[in-house]
Design a protein around this motif. Sequence first.
Motif, PDB file in Angstrom:
ATOM      1  N   MET A   1       0.843  -1.178   0.000  1.00 40.58           N
ATOM      2  CA  MET A   1       0.000   0.000   0.000  1.00 40.58           C
ATOM      3  C   MET A   1       0.888   1.241   0.000  1.00 40.58           C
ATOM      4  SD  MET A   1      -2.642   1.346   2.918  1.00 40.58           S
ATOM      5  CE  MET A   1      -1.407   1.690   4.148  1.00 40.58           C
ATOM      6  N   THR A   2       0.556   2.181  -0.848  1.00 43.98           N
ATOM      7  CA  THR A   2       1.252   3.457  -0.893  1.00 43.98           C
ATOM      8  C   THR A   2       0.313   4.529  -0.365  1.00 43.98           C
ATOM      9  OG1 THR A   2       2.517   2.767  -2.803  1.00 43.98           O
ATOM     10  CG2 THR A   2       2.388   5.121  -2.389  1.00 43.98           C
ATOM     11  N   LEU A   3       0.830   5.343   0.522  1.00 41.31           N
ATOM     12  CA  LEU A   3       0.055   6.421   1.110  1.00 41.31           C
ATOM     13  C   LEU A   3       0.839   7.704   0.939  1.00 41.31           C
ATOM     14  CD1 LEU A   3      -2.310   7.450   2.867  1.00 41.31           C
ATOM     15  CD2 LEU A   3      -0.960   6.816   4.862  1.00 41.31           C
ATOM     16  N   ARG A   4       0.267   8.653   0.218  1.00 45.68           N
ATOM     17  CA  ARG A   4       0.898   9.964   0.061  1.00 45.68           C
ATOM     18  C   ARG A   4       0.172  10.953   0.957  1.00 45.68           C
ATOM     19  NH1 ARG A   4       1.639  11.937  -5.833  1.00 45.68           N
ATOM     20  NH2 ARG A   4       2.312  13.691  -4.577  1.00 45.68           N
ATOM     21  N   CYS A  27       2.867   1.566   8.604  1.00 44.34           N
ATOM     22  CA  CYS A  27       3.696   2.665   8.092  1.00 44.34           C
ATOM     23  C   CYS A  27       5.165   2.373   8.380  1.00 44.34           C
ATOM     24  CB  CYS A  27       3.283   3.992   8.727  1.00 44.34           C
ATOM     25  SG  CYS A  27       1.657   4.554   8.217  1.00 44.34           S
ATOM     26  N   ASP A  28       5.998   2.545   7.368  1.00 50.57           N
ATOM     27  CA  ASP A  28       7.423   2.229   7.442  1.00 50.57           C
ATOM     28  C   ASP A  28       8.194   3.407   8.033  1.00 50.57           C
ATOM     29  OD1 ASP A  28       9.995   1.351   7.092  1.00 50.57           O
ATOM     30  OD2 ASP A  28       9.975   1.546   4.912  1.00 50.57           O
ATOM     31  N   SER A  31      12.402   4.035   6.794  1.00 46.71           N
ATOM     32  CA  SER A  31      12.844   4.740   5.588  1.00 46.71           C
ATOM     33  C   SER A  31      13.499   6.065   5.957  1.00 46.71           C
ATOM     34  CB  SER A  31      11.654   5.016   4.665  1.00 46.71           C
ATOM     35  OG  SER A  31      11.092   3.804   4.217  1.00 46.71           O
TER      36      SER A  31
END
Length: 140
Positions: A1-4, A27-28, A31
């Motif tokens: 999943m990508t969250l902007r 959430c990573d 990074s």
Amino acid sequence: MTLRLPTAEVTVLLGEPIVRRRLMAMCDDASAGVRRITADPSSGVLERRRRLEEAGGAAVLLVDRVTDGLDATGRRVVLGALAGLAARGAAVLVDDDDSVAALAVADATLRADPARGLVVEPTVGTAGSVAPLEELYRAS
């Protein structure tokens, strides 16, 4: 999943507590440029504010239940620091059990819904009108 997330804004995560917790856990924070801020429920307001200030250089801040254990005044003081962090250009995502206090400092909201996933919800615009968060995101 990508969250902007919108930069230079405080986005408050809404929804059932278990769903919010799972989303924050996904959430990573390993990074580059991402910092997760948590607090021991026994720590005081000054310690929590210090932790937030130390994370001020991050591009993305995951503020994970940083007001747990504080009274209403303490919650307002700690959450009040988030606007300053966002003003430095950070994208700030907040999960807090006191959604009223968190919404008081929010520029945007994101609802974690177990059936529909992440749902964009309207937020109050600058002129007092209601504008969809998606429009605000595109403009950022």
